[in-house]
Design a protein around this motif. Sequence first.
Motif, PDB file in Angstrom:
ATOM      1  N   ILE A   1       0.999  -0.840   0.028  1.00 59.20           N
ATOM      2  CA  ILE A   1      -0.018  -0.392   0.329  1.00 59.20           C
ATOM      3  C   ILE A   1       0.996   1.345   0.400  1.00 59.20           C
ATOM      4  O   ILE A   1       0.829   2.081  -0.565  1.00 59.20           O
ATOM      5  CB  ILE A   1      -1.065  -0.182   1.388  1.00 59.20           C
TER       6      ILE A   1
ATOM      7  N   GLU B   1       0.856   4.414  -3.208  1.00 56.10           N
ATOM      8  CA  GLU B   1       1.236   5.836  -2.832  1.00 56.10           C
ATOM      9  C   GLU B   1       2.286   5.998  -3.073  1.00 56.10           C
ATOM     10  O   GLU B   1       2.067   7.374  -4.282  1.00 56.10           O
ATOM     11  CB  GLU B   1       0.773   5.552  -1.280  1.00 56.10           C
TER      12      GLU B   1
ATOM     13  N   LEU C   1      -3.440   0.107  -5.497  1.00 55.55           N
ATOM     14  CA  LEU C   1      -3.764   0.895  -4.385  1.00 55.55           C
ATOM     15  C   LEU C   1      -5.486   0.334  -4.349  1.00 55.55           C
ATOM     16  O   LEU C   1      -5.404   0.414  -3.389  1.00 55.55           O
ATOM     17  CB  LEU C   1      -3.592   2.091  -4.906  1.00 55.55           C
TER      18      LEU C   1
END
Length: 266
Positions: free
Chosen positions: A112, A116, A136
């Motif tokens: 994750i 990002e 994501l």
Amino acid sequence: MKRIFIYLILATGLMIGTNSAAMAWGLTGHRIIAEIAQRHLSKKARKNLEKLIGKAPLAFWANWPDYIKSDTTDKWTQTGNWHYVDLPGHLDKEEFTHDLEALQGKNLYTQIQQMESLLKNKELPLEQRQIALRFLIHFIGDLHQPLHVGRDEDAGGNKIKVTWFGKPSNLHTVWDSELIDYQKWSYTEYATNIDTVNKDEIMQIQAGSLEDWFYQSHELSDVIYDKTPDGSRLSYSYNYLFFDRLNAQLLDGGLRLARILNQILD
């Protein structure tokens, strides 16, 4: 070529859809979360998102990281472990955070953050940022499926055999898809029905850190494990017991995905 690619994606989705144990939230759950996120994007984020992926909604790409599991070139083989974390049950917040951060290798928590970072980097090729976005969208959904923050010994509930309205199943599959499918709503209907919170409630849901969100799923997974021993016969009462918590996880996932995308794209 673009049209052919879309058809291939849809066809692959149909094949994968027959094995919901391999997919967090199943097709519908991931689309619900993506649809809620779409509805809470800022105007600027919407414009920048369109520059990134065109007019296709987030829900279109929500299941792509599961579709690629059917790829036969081994290009995506290493991504299988990115969809979950396995930790012991009933940890307090400090223990959980320590163990989460100490996990070895790539996993849902690390990826994750990685996606990002890639999405934020405007120096990267467009395709690389698009792929990061797809992951994501999906991974925030995985995070809010509590059995993707489950336990290693039972493979996140896959080894816990249950029946769902008399049909053989397992705990992971019940939470991936069968509870959601039982409601008989399309993903857009589902998003509309649960996305009813006010601005203060939205802010409260979107608050906190990534670690806080993981711990929320960990705590719910503990409740699920405690309430669903191996051999459980699940039907109406199980839906009644977990209906509100199921919907809260879906809503939280959508609103938190919106927060992340607004921060990156606004």
